[in-house]
Motif scaffolding. Structure first.
Motif, PDB file in Angstrom:
ATOM      1  N   PHE A  41      52.773  34.751  35.197  1.00 56.46           N
ATOM      2  CA  PHE A  41      54.217  34.715  35.466  1.00 56.46           C
ATOM      3  C   PHE A  41      54.643  33.657  36.479  1.00 56.46           C
ATOM      4  CE2 PHE A  41      53.387  39.119  34.077  1.00 56.46           C
ATOM      5  CZ  PHE A  41      54.202  39.128  32.955  1.00 56.46           C
ATOM      6  N   ALA A  42      53.710  33.136  37.263  1.00 59.72           N
ATOM      7  CA  ALA A  42      54.084  32.179  38.309  1.00 59.72           C
ATOM      8  C   ALA A  42      54.658  30.893  37.731  1.00 59.72           C
ATOM      9  CB  ALA A  42      52.881  31.865  39.199  1.00 59.72           C
ATOM     10  N   GLY A  43      54.106  30.438  36.596  1.00 55.56           N
ATOM     11  CA  GLY A  43      54.582  29.186  36.010  1.00 55.56           C
ATOM     12  C   GLY A  43      56.060  29.238  35.657  1.00 55.56           C
ATOM     13  N   GLY A  44      56.503  30.334  35.037  1.00 59.82           N
ATOM     14  CA  GLY A  44      57.903  30.486  34.666  1.00 59.82           C
ATOM     15  C   GLY A  44      58.808  30.571  35.882  1.00 59.82           C
ATOM     16  N   ILE A  45      58.333  31.247  36.922  1.00 58.49           N
ATOM     17  CA  ILE A  45      59.129  31.372  38.150  1.00 58.49           C
ATOM     18  C   ILE A  45      59.282  30.016  38.826  1.00 58.49           C
ATOM     19  CG2 ILE A  45      59.155  32.371  40.467  1.00 58.49           C
ATOM     20  CD1 ILE A  45      57.719  34.820  39.256  1.00 58.49           C
ATOM     21  N   ILE A  46      58.177  29.278  38.943  1.00 59.17           N
ATOM     22  CA  ILE A  46      58.219  27.951  39.562  1.00 59.17           C
ATOM     23  C   ILE A  46      59.138  27.024  38.778  1.00 59.17           C
ATOM     24  CG2 ILE A  46      56.842  25.897  40.087  1.00 59.17           C
ATOM     25  CD1 ILE A  46      54.464  27.811  40.585  1.00 59.17           C
ATOM     26  N   ARG A  47      59.035  27.086  37.436  1.00 57.71           N
ATOM     27  CA  ARG A  47      59.893  26.253  36.586  1.00 57.71           C
ATOM     28  C   ARG A  47      61.370  26.542  36.821  1.00 57.71           C
ATOM     29  NH1 ARG A  47      59.472  28.677  31.239  1.00 57.71           N
ATOM     30  NH2 ARG A  47      61.021  30.060  32.195  1.00 57.71           N
ATOM     31  N   ASN A  48      61.724  27.812  36.832  1.00 60.61           N
ATOM     32  CA  ASN A  48      63.131  28.176  37.004  1.00 60.61           C
ATOM     33  C   ASN A  48      63.674  27.773  38.365  1.00 60.61           C
ATOM     34  OD1 ASN A  48      62.677  29.342  34.506  1.00 60.61           O
ATOM     35  ND2 ASN A  48      63.828  31.194  34.977  1.00 60.61           N
ATOM     36  N   THR A 126      55.547  25.065  33.544  1.00 60.67           N
ATOM     37  CA  THR A 126      55.234  26.358  32.936  1.00 60.67           C
ATOM     38  C   THR A 126      53.775  26.421  32.510  1.00 60.67           C
ATOM     39  OG1 THR A 126      57.489  26.293  32.036  1.00 60.67           O
ATOM     40  CG2 THR A 126      56.066  28.061  31.283  1.00 60.67           C
ATOM     41  N   GLY A 127      53.251  25.297  32.021  1.00 58.71           N
ATOM     42  CA  GLY A 127      51.873  25.285  31.540  1.00 58.71           C
ATOM     43  C   GLY A 127      50.833  25.369  32.644  1.00 58.71           C
ATOM     44  N   VAL A 128      51.045  24.628  33.730  1.00 58.32           N
ATOM     45  CA  VAL A 128      50.017  24.552  34.774  1.00 58.32           C
ATOM     46  C   VAL A 128      50.316  25.433  35.982  1.00 58.32           C
ATOM     47  CG1 VAL A 128      49.571  22.175  34.062  1.00 58.32           C
ATOM     48  CG2 VAL A 128      50.979  22.602  36.085  1.00 58.32           C
TER      49      VAL A 128
END
Length: 203
Positions: A41-48, A126-128
């Motif tokens: 879930f961290a990738g999506g949070i960082i992206r947003n 999101t990927g990394v």
């Protein structure tokens, strides 16, 4: 539905990966759940956060948290002798998560009507993002900083989707892109592909 299936696979793979890393580092049950939840879930949070998009929709995917939770529980109660065995195969789990989440990030940016640069940026984050968070919490050197090609494959997904070379509405094209990126990531690991151009001058 096809994206939901891909997301479930990615969440399960990254949760499995995070839990295995935690156990291999001898983390307790709390640490295992933290790494297991943070990785998918961290990738999506960082992206947003980076793209100034509300993070709340990440928390609205309740069933995905159950998928991650169940996966972590299964891993935690593995016979301890299996942990190091699975840690050696973690590259494949990581490749699944990288490919699926890069694709998801690119699709998210398309939905938000971001330009090509935004789509590439979203795919990379999101990927990394999850793998980097996992490695940092486990006090390991993040894979994205290794000599093997890693983040480039997420960037490639962003380029392909942003240039509309793949129709995300077509299930076969979407899963083909996922499979190609997964295969490239695994090959880059086993064949030692890297971006250290300075090594070319030593040949």
């Amino acid at each position: 539905m096809s994206f939901e299936i891909l997301t479930i696979i990615a969440v399960s793979a990254f949760a499995f990966s995070g839990a295995i890393v935690a156990l291999s580092e001898r983390y307790d049950i709390f640490g295992t759940f933290i790494l297991g939840i943070a990785t998918p879930f961290a990738g999506g949070i960082i992206r947003n956060i980076a793209m100034d998009v509300p993070v709340v929709h990440v928390w609205e995917q309740g069933y995905l948290f159950y998928v991650a939770f169940i996966t972590i529980v299964i891993v935690y109660f593995f016979p301890k002798g299996w942990v190091m065995f699975w840690d050696r195969w973690n590259i494949y789990l990581d490749a699944i998560g990288l490919s699926a989440f890069a694709l998801q990030g690119a699709a998210f940016a398309v939905e938000q009507e971001f330009p090509l640069g935004g789509i590439i940026f979203a795919a990379i984050l999101t990927g990394v993002g999850g793998g980097v968070t996992r490695d940092v919490l486990a006090q390991r050197r993040p894979m994205v900083l290794h000599q093997e090609i890693y983040g480039v494959w997420a960037m490639t997904v962003g380029f392909i989707v942003g240039l509309e070379l793949v129709d995300l509405g077509n299930v076969w094209q979407k899963y083909t892109l996922f499979g190609v990126v997964f295969g490239c990531r695994v090959l880059s690991y086993h064949l030692g592909w890297h971006l250290r151009f300075r090594d070319l001058y030593r040949l």
